[in-house]
Design a protein around this motif. Structure first.
Motif, short mmCIF file in Angstrom:
data_model
loop_
_atom_site.label_atom_id
_atom_site.label_comp_id
_atom_site.label_asym_id
_atom_site.label_seq_id
_atom_site.Cartn_x
_atom_site.Cartn_y
_atom_site.Cartn_z
N ASP A 139 0.82 -1.21 0.00
CA ASP A 139 0.00 0.00 0.00
C ASP A 139 0.86 1.26 0.00
N GLU A 158 -7.09 10.34 2.85
CA GLU A 158 -7.64 9.18 3.56
C GLU A 158 -6.67 8.01 3.52
N HIS A 159 -5.90 7.89 2.43
CA HIS A 159 -4.91 6.81 2.33
C HIS A 159 -3.76 7.05 3.32
N TYR A 161 -3.98 8.67 6.09
CA TYR A 161 -4.56 8.41 7.42
C TYR A 161 -4.57 6.91 7.72
N GLN A 162 -5.07 6.11 6.78
CA GLN A 162 -5.12 4.65 6.98
C GLN A 162 -3.72 4.07 7.15
N ARG A 165 -2.44 4.82 10.67
CA ARG A 165 -3.07 3.93 11.67
C ARG A 165 -2.46 2.53 11.60
N ARG A 166 -2.28 2.02 10.40
CA ARG A 166 -1.75 0.67 10.26
C ARG A 166 -0.28 0.59 10.66
#
Length: 190
Positions: A139, A158-159, A161-162, A165-166
């Motif tokens: 990713d 948004e990518h 952000y994700q 988090r990951r």
């Protein structure tokens, strides 16, 4: 009849996990959930506790061991985990700890991972960490490629952000595994 898959909720894992420690009545379960802040976990609502108890009892995963009476208080039915319930809990924990896509169930599974034993838990979480790292790397590459194509960064927020988090989840999981492997995280005696 409710399928085992439908029974597998974070609240069911919490109930079965608590009953591996000792038989409890519903009110004691509710108090323990609140004391240990399990009600802050995704999918664990004390308002659904008695419904979960009924479903688990009907499925044969827990069993009422009779009623107790304490003074003028109403009768309280004490529940214990059955061998089928212990087997279901073990299977659910194994599935959840190894299933990278089950983010909601993971906190409850982490709370009760000890029935699996330290070695199996390390193996399951180690596999999860490897798969998470590979997916995260793919990713991150895709995001770099999107940035290289001069995509306006606002469309990639948004990518980002994700990914953040990951990355944090991966770092936390790596720390947990280190604590498990070193023995710094004390395993409960059963």
């Amino acid at each position: 009849m409710v399928s085992r898959r439908q029974l597998r909720t974070p609240l069911a894992v919490v109930v079965l996990g608590m009953l591996t420690e000792e038989p409890l009545h519903g009110y004691a379960m509710r108090r323990r959930i609140e004391e240990r802040a399990y009600d802050r976990l995704p999918g664990v609502k004390t308002s659904s506790l008695y419904d979960a108890i009924r479903r688990l009892d009907a499925a044969g995963l827990i069993d009422s061991g009779g009623t107790d009476r304490d003074g003028n208080r109403p009768d309280r039915t004490r529940f214990a985990i059955t061998p089928q319930g212990a087997a279901a809990l073990t299977a659910w924990l194994q599935e959840t700890l190894s299933d990278d896509s089950d983010a909601d169930g993971l906190p409850a599974a982490l709370s009760f991972m000890y029935p699996l034993g330290r070695e199996q838990t390390i193996e399951l979480l180690g596999g999860r960490l490897e798969r998470m790292s590979a997916t995260l790397e793919a990713d991150e590459t895709a995001l770099r490629n999107a940035n290289a194509e001069a995509t306006n960064p606002i469309f990639l927020s948004e990518h980002e952000y994700q990914l953040a988090r990951r990355r944090a989840e991966r770092a936390w999981l790596a720390d947990l595994l280190t604590s498990l492997e070193s023995g710094a995280l004390v395993w409960p005696v059963r």
